[in-house]
Design a protein around this motif. Structure first.
Motif, PDB file in Angstrom:
ATOM      1  N   LEU A  95       4.599  36.589 -30.280  1.00  0.00           N
ATOM      2  CA  LEU A  95       4.783  35.232 -29.248  1.00  0.00           C
ATOM      3  C   LEU A  95       4.647  36.289 -27.799  1.00  0.00           C
ATOM      4  O   LEU A  95       5.375  36.544 -27.589  1.00  0.00           O
ATOM      5  N   ARG A  96       3.934  35.163 -27.098  1.00  0.00           N
ATOM      6  CA  ARG A  96       3.521  35.888 -25.625  1.00  0.00           C
ATOM      7  C   ARG A  96       4.506  35.041 -24.922  1.00  0.00           C
ATOM      8  O   ARG A  96       5.363  35.178 -23.909  1.00  0.00           O
ATOM      9  N   ARG A  97       4.619  33.495 -24.904  1.00  0.00           N
ATOM     10  CA  ARG A  97       5.339  32.730 -24.343  1.00  0.00           C
ATOM     11  C   ARG A  97       5.545  31.662 -24.551  1.00  0.00           C
ATOM     12  O   ARG A  97       5.156  30.728 -26.179  1.00  0.00           O
ATOM     13  N   ILE A  98       7.031  30.645 -25.017  1.00  0.00           N
ATOM     14  CA  ILE A  98       7.497  29.887 -25.216  1.00  0.00           C
ATOM     15  C   ILE A  98       7.660  28.892 -24.376  1.00  0.00           C
ATOM     16  O   ILE A  98       8.655  29.101 -23.717  1.00  0.00           O
ATOM     17  N   GLN A  99       7.046  26.931 -23.646  1.00  0.00           N
ATOM     18  CA  GLN A  99       7.379  26.861 -22.616  1.00  0.00           C
ATOM     19  C   GLN A  99       7.928  25.177 -23.113  1.00  0.00           C
ATOM     20  O   GLN A  99       7.713  24.689 -23.737  1.00  0.00           O
TER      21      GLN A  99
ATOM     22  N   PHE B 241       8.226  18.666 -19.102  1.00  0.00           N
ATOM     23  CA  PHE B 241       8.590  18.102 -18.342  1.00  0.00           C
ATOM     24  C   PHE B 241       8.266  17.076 -17.599  1.00  0.00           C
ATOM     25  O   PHE B 241       9.086  17.458 -16.608  1.00  0.00           O
ATOM     26  N   GLY B 242       7.416  16.002 -17.219  1.00  0.00           N
ATOM     27  CA  GLY B 242       7.058  15.591 -16.192  1.00  0.00           C
ATOM     28  C   GLY B 242       6.170  16.446 -15.231  1.00  0.00           C
ATOM     29  O   GLY B 242       4.995  16.930 -16.102  1.00  0.00           O
ATOM     30  N   SER B 243       6.101  16.410 -14.226  1.00  0.00           N
ATOM     31  CA  SER B 243       5.078  17.995 -13.309  1.00  0.00           C
ATOM     32  C   SER B 243       5.503  19.333 -13.843  1.00  0.00           C
ATOM     33  O   SER B 243       5.217  19.840 -13.065  1.00  0.00           O
ATOM     34  N   ARG B 244       6.956  19.354 -14.401  1.00  0.00           N
ATOM     35  CA  ARG B 244       7.793  20.783 -14.219  1.00  0.00           C
ATOM     36  C   ARG B 244       7.308  22.112 -15.184  1.00  0.00           C
ATOM     37  O   ARG B 244       7.787  20.832 -16.664  1.00  0.00           O
ATOM     38  N   THR B 245       7.681  22.934 -15.564  1.00  0.00           N
ATOM     39  CA  THR B 245       7.776  23.185 -17.378  1.00  0.00           C
ATOM     40  C   THR B 245       8.603  24.424 -16.847  1.00  0.00           C
ATOM     41  O   THR B 245       9.404  25.163 -15.550  1.00  0.00           O
ATOM     42  N   PHE B 246       9.551  24.502 -17.525  1.00  0.00           N
ATOM     43  CA  PHE B 246      10.222  25.543 -17.760  1.00  0.00           C
ATOM     44  C   PHE B 246      10.252  26.099 -19.051  1.00  0.00           C
ATOM     45  O   PHE B 246       9.550  26.141 -20.185  1.00  0.00           O
ATOM     46  N   PRO B 247      10.711  27.879 -18.772  1.00  0.00           N
ATOM     47  CA  PRO B 247      11.021  28.905 -20.730  1.00  0.00           C
ATOM     48  C   PRO B 247      11.897  28.155 -21.126  1.00  0.00           C
ATOM     49  O   PRO B 247      13.063  27.595 -20.108  1.00  0.00           O
ATOM     50  N   VAL B 248      11.658  28.782 -22.405  1.00  0.00           N
ATOM     51  CA  VAL B 248      12.563  28.519 -23.576  1.00  0.00           C
ATOM     52  C   VAL B 248      12.588  29.625 -24.084  1.00  0.00           C
ATOM     53  O   VAL B 248      11.902  30.213 -24.150  1.00  0.00           O
ATOM     54  N   GLU B 249      14.205  29.879 -24.241  1.00  0.00           N
ATOM     55  CA  GLU B 249      14.904  31.179 -24.463  1.00  0.00           C
ATOM     56  C   GLU B 249      15.345  31.251 -25.714  1.00  0.00           C
ATOM     57  O   GLU B 249      15.289  30.508 -26.156  1.00  0.00           O
TER      58      GLU B 249
END
Length: 685
Positions: free
Chosen positions: A220-224, A227-235
């Motif tokens: 996997l390259r990324r998981i995010q 929510f609304g206009s905001r994006t957060f990384p998921v670790e």
């Protein structure tokens, strides 16, 4: 419109011969309320004893009554009348879909409309409109079919990647929202299993806990999370986690919700692998936190020093309507002192609570019934001569003070901290319930008798425990044992970080701010100074030291020797006639050459608090009082003592001054007499 079924009554005659129907009698029907009409109001029973009429309800909403009467015999018919038009407007199919940008979703969105009797309503007009994301919907207006369902022919998503929203509404103000994700076709190589949040649950905290298990054939390259206009990384939080018949990797994140208004929310979780394959999951959840209560000018466990106290409370809710109710009560009393909705103000007379606690309870409730209860406990101390010099964080209890730093304990759990009131730097130290401020930080002890020092932002744990800790200025003494009296007695210098071995064991010990240690071991009293111990007295004694003199009193029941001090030259001066049960700190103290004690003076016999000056002068500083006991002795000879629930500040040659009730803890720090009460530190002057 008349009701589909008529109102029918049957006339019967009860006699000794049995029950028989009666024909040919007149039945009077009448409308009792609601303004409806009858097809006939006077009807003669037929050969079967039946009389019937048809009722057309009036326009009033509610229960409408029709009465049928024969003489004094009466029957009543009840018809519930509800508002006309759609009463339920429900999402039927087509929500939470995914399609490629610029293409239609697989399932056409539809709504279900029901009337007041929960029956499908045919012919109701429903409007559909694109709310966000672009794209088109057609037709824009649809009428419900016989099953009460209105469905569009197609919903084509916008050309950009992201969330699309479609609104369905009617003229009565009902509406529902459909959500779809415009994204490439999901990769068969990636599977997402969302563990939290659970779809359609309500979140009542300021953070959203996200947990998703992911299976992927490739790296996997990324998981995010979006929510609304905001994006957060998921670790990554765990590997090799079972999910069905496969092994997944668990990912977690904590998303902030502070400031987010109440209502329906959308969360998108997406994963992309190293070859560009992607999959996403949409989760609908709802935000509705309990109200937040804010008190102006007062704080939980903050000391009240004025005769009146103004309770000014604001209730803030995340719903636009705000709080439905706000109430102030005395704790344990169900009757409100004051009430409001979004704010209340109430003035209380604090004098009846002087020397005790003013205990209040605040309750805020929102429109959905969610409530927030907040205790407000206020120690009241109205004595003059007390000046507030520092405060611990709201709700915490002050444990010690030095310089500009307050050591404190959390009121809920055993957690101690150190707040610098000059810089507002707040260091949460760790688990503990006792703490002492040192020149470079603090020393604290947990309930497992483990002591730790916070020093220059680092932590030093005392080896082998820390029983019997006593801190004075830059020095601390403790025993290396989980059981008192058995472990080695240690002296710790916080300035240099050096630890000295004082004795293999001790039964009682004290340390001065200069680093002198006195202790009793095997029935003898010793003084440790500059690396060596000296025998002071061959007797079982409670020793105290100020680095100049040593005060000793007999220890153990049946012992009737008096209090005495051992001076710097080694000579011993008796201070009190023989008496059993003398205890250090409450019966006698030493500071900077001064000695304070509460036993009768040898040549006088007056009960009370006495002081001996560094020059040897002895004075009674309290009123004659056999119940007075010592609390503190300052380096200048001032004494704080307590008697009959009150506290007094006294000195040789002056009249004792009442400085408040006997609550809180009195300490001497940097030549200052301090009262630690609730979260506040007050100086006695």
């Amino acid at each position: 419109m008349p009701l589909p079924q008529a109102f029918v009554v049957r006339a019967k005659n009860n006699s000794d011969a049995g029950v028989a129907v009666v024909s040919g009698v007149e039945v009077t029907f009448s409308v009792l309320n609601g303004g409806g009409t009858l097809s006939a109001d006077r009807v003669v029973t037929d050969e079967n004893g039946l009389a019937r009429t048809t009722f057309t309800p009036g326009s009033a909403v509610g229960d409408q009554y029709v009465q049928a009467a024969i003489g004094e015999s009466v029957a009543v018919f009840v018809t519930p009348v509800r508002a006309a038009g759609p009463q339920a407007f429900l999402l039927s199919r087509g929500d939470m879909q995914q399609a490629a940008p610029g293409t239609p979703v697989a399932i056409s969105p539809s709504v279900l409309v029901r009337d007041a009797w929960d029956r499908p309503l045919a012919g109701a007009e429903v409007s559909f409109s694109v709310l966000s994301g672009g794209g088109t919907v057609g037709p824009a207006v649809v009428r419900t079919n016989e099953g009460g369902v209105a469905a569009v022919d197609s919903w084509v998503l916008g050309s950009a990647r992201g969330l699309n929203t479609l609104r369905a509404s009617d003229s009565a103000g009902h509406e529902v929202l459909f959500t779809a994700l415009a994204a490439p076709a999901p990769s068969p190589d990636i599977s997402l299993f969302v563990r939290s949040p659970v779809a359609n649950t309500t979140v009542d905290q300021d953070t959203l806990q996200v947990t998703v298990d992911v299976f992927s054939r490739f790296q996997l390259r990324r998981i995010q999370a979006t929510f609304g206009s905001r994006t957060f990384p998921v670790e990554v939080s765990a590997f090799n986690f079972p999910c069905g018949s496969r092994w997944c990797t668990r990912y977690s994140a904590s998303l902030p919700l502070d400031g987010e208004p109440a209502g329906r929310k959308l969360l998108t979780l997406s994963a992309r692998d190293e070859f560009g394959g992607e999959n996403s999951e949409l989760i609908v959840f709802h935000v509705d936190r309990p109200p937040a209560l804010k008190v102006q000018g007062l704080s939980h466990w903050g000391v009240v020093q004025s005769e009146t106290v103004t309770i000014d409370v604001t209730c803030v809710d995340d719903a636009p309507a705000g709080c439905a109710s706000l109430e102030l009560r005395a704790r344990g009393n169900s009757t409100p002192l004051a009430s409001g909705s979004n704010r209340l103000t109430y003035v209380l007379d604090a004098r009846p609570y002087d020397g005790g606690l003013l205990e209040l309870q605040l309750t805020g409730t929102d429109a959905l019934g969610r409530r927030r209860d907040m205790p407000l406990v206020l120690p009241v101390e109205l004595a003059p001569g007390l000046t507030k010099v520092a405060s611990a964080p709201e709700g915490a209890f002050a444990l010690d003070f030095g310089g500009s730093r307050v050591a404190y304990k959390s009121p809920v759990v055993d957690v101690v901290g150190l707040l610098d009131v000059a810089t507002s730097v707040d260091a949460r130290l760790g688990s503990g319930y006792l703490a002492w401020v040192t020149p470079f930080g603090a020393i604290w002890q947990d309930r497992g008798s483990i002591c730790t020092e916070f020093r220059h932002s680092g932590y030093i744990r005392f080896p082998n425990g820390g029983v019997g800790v006593h801190v004075n200025g830059p020095y601390a003494i403790y025993q290396e044992s989980a059981t008192p009296f058995n472990g080695a007695l240690k002296l710790y210098d916080t300035l240099s970080g050096r630890t000295d071995h004082v004795a293999d064991s001790s039964e009682y010990a004290d340390v001065s701010a200069s680093g002198d240690v006195v202790y009793e071991r095997y029935g003898s009293v010793y003084r440790y100074r500059a690396g060596s111990s000296t025998l002071l007295k061959d007797a079982r004694q409670w020793p105290l030291t100020d680095g100049i003199n040593v005060a000793v009193a007999p220890r153990g029941s049946g012992t009737a020797r008096g209090l005495s001090i051992i001076l710097a030259d080694g000579s011993e001066v008796p201070l009190a006639e023989p008496r059993e049960g003398l205890r250090p700190r409450t019966d006698y103290q030493v500071a900077n050459g001064w000695t304070a004690f509460r036993v009768p003076f040898v040549s006088n016999g007056n009960l009370g608090i006495w002081v001996r000056s560094p020059s040897g002068d002895i004075s009674l500083v309290s009123l004659p009082d056999q119940y007075a006991w010592l609390e503190a002795l300052a380096p200048d000879g001032r004494v704080v003592y307590a008697s009959a629930g009150r506290r007094y500040l006294a000195a040789a040659g002056s009249v004792p001054v009442d400085v408040g009730a006997e609550h809180g803890i009195v300490k001497v720090r940097e030549d200052r007499l301090l009262l630690l009460l609730g979260r506040d530190v007050l100086e006695m002057q």
